[in-house]
Design a protein around this motif. Structure first.
Motif, PDB file in Angstrom:
ATOM      1  N   GLY A   1       0.809  -1.217   0.000  1.00  0.00           N
ATOM      2  CA  GLY A   1       0.000   0.000   0.000  1.00  0.00           C
ATOM      3  C   GLY A   1       0.840   1.264   0.000  1.00  0.00           C
ATOM      4  O   GLY A   1       0.511   2.251  -0.669  1.00  0.00           O
ATOM      5  N   CYS A   2       1.952   1.246   0.741  1.00  0.00           N
ATOM      6  CA  CYS A   2       2.834   2.414   0.775  1.00  0.00           C
ATOM      7  C   CYS A   2       3.550   2.593  -0.555  1.00  0.00           C
ATOM      8  O   CYS A   2       3.822   3.722  -0.982  1.00  0.00           O
ATOM      9  CB  CYS A   2       3.855   2.261   1.906  1.00  0.00           C
ATOM     10  N   GLY A   3       3.854   1.503  -1.229  1.00  0.00           N
ATOM     11  CA  GLY A   3       4.528   1.603  -2.520  1.00  0.00           C
ATOM     12  C   GLY A   3       3.624   2.064  -3.638  1.00  0.00           C
ATOM     13  O   GLY A   3       4.040   2.835  -4.511  1.00  0.00           O
ATOM     14  N   LEU A   4       2.383   1.615  -3.627  1.00  0.00           N
ATOM     15  CA  LEU A   4       1.470   1.909  -4.741  1.00  0.00           C
ATOM     16  C   LEU A   4       1.116   3.396  -4.864  1.00  0.00           C
ATOM     17  O   LEU A   4       0.626   3.827  -5.909  1.00  0.00           O
ATOM     18  CB  LEU A   4       0.184   1.091  -4.591  1.00  0.00           C
ATOM     19  N   CYS A   5       1.373   4.168  -3.822  1.00  0.00           N
ATOM     20  CA  CYS A   5       1.028   5.597  -3.891  1.00  0.00           C
ATOM     21  C   CYS A   5       2.189   6.463  -4.359  1.00  0.00           C
ATOM     22  O   CYS A   5       2.020   7.669  -4.566  1.00  0.00           O
ATOM     23  CB  CYS A   5       0.542   6.083  -2.523  1.00  0.00           C
ATOM     24  N   VAL A   6       3.373   5.888  -4.537  1.00  0.00           N
ATOM     25  CA  VAL A   6       4.581   6.677  -4.788  1.00  0.00           C
ATOM     26  C   VAL A   6       4.447   7.539  -6.043  1.00  0.00           C
ATOM     27  O   VAL A   6       4.746   8.744  -6.026  1.00  0.00           O
ATOM     28  CB  VAL A   6       5.815   5.751  -4.884  1.00  0.00           C
ATOM     29  N   PHE A   7       4.011   6.955  -7.145  1.00  0.00           N
ATOM     30  CA  PHE A   7       3.929   7.715  -8.397  1.00  0.00           C
ATOM     31  C   PHE A   7       2.943   8.870  -8.279  1.00  0.00           C
ATOM     32  O   PHE A   7       3.219   9.991  -8.731  1.00  0.00           O
ATOM     33  CB  PHE A   7       3.538   6.799  -9.545  1.00  0.00           C
ATOM     34  N   GLN A   8       1.782   8.622  -7.665  1.00  0.00           N
ATOM     35  CA  GLN A   8       0.788   9.687  -7.526  1.00  0.00           C
ATOM     36  C   GLN A   8       1.312  10.831  -6.673  1.00  0.00           C
ATOM     37  O   GLN A   8       1.026  12.002  -6.942  1.00  0.00           O
ATOM     38  CB  GLN A   8      -0.500   9.114  -6.924  1.00  0.00           C
ATOM     39  N   LEU A   9       2.107  10.507  -5.654  1.00  0.00           N
ATOM     40  CA  LEU A   9       2.695  11.559  -4.831  1.00  0.00           C
ATOM     41  C   LEU A   9       3.698  12.377  -5.638  1.00  0.00           C
ATOM     42  O   LEU A   9       3.778  13.595  -5.496  1.00  0.00           O
ATOM     43  CB  LEU A   9       3.371  10.952  -3.603  1.00  0.00           C
ATOM     44  N   ARG A  10       4.466  11.700  -6.479  1.00  0.00           N
ATOM     45  CA  ARG A  10       5.468  12.411  -7.271  1.00  0.00           C
ATOM     46  C   ARG A  10       4.828  13.300  -8.343  1.00  0.00           C
ATOM     47  O   ARG A  10       5.474  14.230  -8.846  1.00  0.00           O
ATOM     48  CB  ARG A  10       6.439  11.418  -7.912  1.00  0.00           C
TER      49      ARG A  10
END
Length: 328
Positions: A249-258
């Motif tokens: 779950g923490c990994g799947l949000c990385v691109f959207q945060l960037r």
């Protein structure tokens, strides 16, 4: 207390989002009601009940009766599920200049409000600030747990204050975080992109999303070591299935945060860099822990995070096309 209730604008608001927190809230409230050094502050506690199915409402009513002369304690029901919406509701209802988000498993030190308020007054360019969060474990964590403890909102980063590196996604968790209400209202969108649990996956990043908007609005985000919080960690949060779900779950949000504050022409570059950068981390991890992943929970957690981060651009596309099809 009458003067406090009449005050439309207060110094400090403690906002506690909760879901089925009837058993946890009493201890959290008891710690808050023992705060020292704040006799001259006008402050309040607000409970944001995010569709609890237990007797959270009755617990709060009981506290309102017993402590009506000591503190203003208000209760609100937020029907839109997800902690981002609970926090948004807290901001809209808060009357304090500073708003502190305290989770229903956070026990704050007796001077936590004083240290939080003082820091905000001494750092007028700080839009948000957080302190030390110590783990209060029900069972002993696995070996080398300190490598992943930040994923469980545990931060012990020494005794010197510093600025968080928001541009590289090095930010504090949403738990035990203090923000300026006006700064949040002027910079954080009303509808978050990341909305917490989706499809049974603990998709994270909603607290980072808000902080990134604050950062790109020109405000500083600080670590204040004089604020101490104790995060209660039950045994099941250290079990393999939960940890691996958390890592994904923490990994799947990385691109959207960037993508926050990224121009359209830069997005394909960020897309490719996110994939290739994490592919490199995956390969390096495989070489370092070859044959050990199944027996080394911490290394396996890190691998799950890297893999999910690598896949996060595709997950973002999936969400986009899902939303687009719903609109049609």
């Amino acid at each position: 207390m009458d003067k406090l209730i009449e005050n439309q604008f207060l110094d400090f608001t403690v906002a506690i989002p909760t879901y089925n927190g009837a058993k946890r809230l009493p201890q959290v409230l008891d710690f808050l009601l023992k705060q020292t050094g704040i006799e001259k502050l006008y402050w309040e506690i607000i409970i944001i009940d995010n569709n609890s199915h237990d007797n959270t409402n009755e617990v709060i009513k009981d506290y309102q009766k017993k402590y009506s002369q000591n503190i203003c304690l208000r209760y609100f029901l937020e029907k839109e599920q997800g902690i981002p919406f609970a926090r948004m509701r807290a901001i809209s209802e808060a009357r304090g200049e500073f708003v502190a988000f305290v989770d229903d498993d956070n026990l704050v030190a007796s001077d936590w409000i004083l240290q939080s308020y003082t820091f905000g007054k001494e750092h007028p360019q700080a839009g948000a600030w957080s302190g030390q969060i110590h783990g209060d474990f029900e069972v002993k964590p696995p070996e080398n747990f300190e490598r992943i403890q930040a994923f469980l909102a545990i931060r012990e980063c020494g005794s010197n204050p510093y600025l968080f590196d928001a541009a590289n996604l090095r930010l504090p968790p949403g738990a035990a975080l203090v923000v300026r209400k006006q700064v949040w209202c002027e910079n954080v969108p009303q509808r978050p992109t990341l909305r917490g649990r989706l499809s049974g996956i603990l998709v994270s990043g909603d607290d980072y999303e808000a902080l990134l908007h604050i950062h790109y609005g020109g405000w500083q985000i600080w670590y204040n070591p004089t604020m101490h919080t104790y995060h209660q960690i039950p045994h099941w949060r250290l079990e393999r299935d939960y940890l691996l779900t958390l890592a994904r779950g923490c990994g799947l949000c990385v691109f959207q945060l960037r993508l926050i504050n990224t121009k359209n022409w830069q997005k394909p570059i960020v897309f490719v860099r996110t994939i290739l950068g994490n592919l490199r981390r995956v390969l390096r991890h495989l070489i370092q822990y070859r044959g050990q992943l199944e027996s080394n929970l911490i290394a396996l957690f890190e691998m799950e995070f890297y893999l999910a981060s690598m896949m996060s651009p595709f997950y973002s596309l999936k969400l986009y096309f899902r939303q687009f099809s719903v609109k049609k």
